[in-house]
Motif scaffolding. Structure first.
Motif, PDB file in Angstrom:
ATOM      1  N   TYR A  10       2.947  59.976  63.974  1.00 36.00           N
ATOM      2  CA  TYR A  10       3.865  59.679  62.874  1.00 36.00           C
ATOM      3  C   TYR A  10       4.591  60.944  62.415  1.00 36.00           C
ATOM      4  N   ILE A  37      12.629  51.632  71.450  1.00 33.32           N
ATOM      5  CA  ILE A  37      12.672  52.470  70.250  1.00 33.32           C
ATOM      6  C   ILE A  37      13.421  53.774  70.535  1.00 33.32           C
ATOM      7  N   ASP A  88       6.148  53.276  55.484  1.00 33.74           N
ATOM      8  CA  ASP A  88       6.546  52.793  56.807  1.00 33.74           C
ATOM      9  C   ASP A  88       5.456  51.895  57.379  1.00 33.74           C
ATOM     10  N   TRP A 141       4.577  50.668  61.133  1.00 31.75           N
ATOM     11  CA  TRP A 141       4.900  50.876  62.546  1.00 31.75           C
ATOM     12  C   TRP A 141       3.904  50.145  63.435  1.00 31.75           C
ATOM     13  N   LEU A 199       4.966  54.043  70.249  1.00 31.30           N
ATOM     14  CA  LEU A 199       5.577  53.280  69.165  1.00 31.30           C
ATOM     15  C   LEU A 199       6.519  52.248  69.779  1.00 31.30           C
ATOM     16  N   THR A 252       9.342  49.358  64.508  1.00 30.75           N
ATOM     17  CA  THR A 252       9.287  49.856  63.141  1.00 30.75           C
ATOM     18  C   THR A 252       9.679  48.696  62.240  1.00 30.75           C
TER      19      THR A 252
END
Length: 198
Positions: free
Chosen positions: A77, A102, A176, A178, A193, A196
């Motif tokens: 992160y 992403i 956030d 995620w 990731l 989001t």
């Protein structure tokens, strides 16, 4: 006469040395490498050892696995936020942490920011909390949703270094959610990731 005795001594010593050599060879044997076949019992033991030492991915997302995951998620992160918000408008250190979708989204956003002549300044203060909201396994793929609460100091400036948004002296709390993903059958232990949500 004395010479003949010397020859006899030499011959006698040679005979004794030859005798000792032959006895040692008979006892110790002569081998130049592995001879013969491997006993079937040894093959079975060797096979069991190989099976036990082979990589076996941990498919259980238990408390221990969750704890280790969150450690890595916090590092990921911070790395992603810092990389996205630095002043070069390019992703460098966070690329391996992002899946293709992403990565493309982030690159597009950075491209737009660069086209406007804007750049970001960020100081990552720290993560207040990181909690697993849910985790779902679809086939071999495990998706884990994490809620992050963090503090940063950030602002956007134009090419003349005028502040467009944010405050370079004010700590801002950000929230956030995620989603990280990993193939549990893969030898690669890294997560990426994939979404989001906020």
């Amino acid at each position: 006469m004395s010479y003949s005795f010397e020859y006899i001594d030499i011959i006698l010593l040679a005979m004794i040395a030859g005798f000792i050599f032959l006895r040692l060879r008979g006892i110790l044997g002569k081998r130049t490498g592995f001879e013969g076949k491997t006993p079937p019992e040894f093959k079975k033991i060797l096979k069991n050892v190989e099976n036990n030492t082979a990589y076996k991915p941990n498919n259980k997302f238990d408390d221990g696995a969750k704890k280790e995951f969150l450690k890595g998620a916090k590092i990921a992160y911070e790395t992603i936020i810092t990389d996205f918000s630095d002043d070069d408008n390019k992703l460098t250190t966070s690329k391996p942490l992002l899946d293709d979708k992403i990565l493309n989204q982030f690159n597009e956003a950075l491209k737009e920011r660069g086209n406007r002549g804007h750049f970001a300044e960020i100081t990552f203060v720290g993560i207040n909390s990181a909690e697993i909201k849910e985790h779902k396994k679809i086939g071999n793929v495990l998706n884990v949703t994490v809620n992050f609460v963090a503090e940063v100091i950030t602002c956007i400036k134009d090419k003349n270094k005028n502040i467009v948004s944010g405050d370079p002296e004010k700590i801002k709390k950000i929230y956030d959610t995620w989603v990280f993903s990993r193939d549990t059958n893969s030898n690669n232990p890294n997560w990426q990731l994939v979404n989001t949500l906020t």
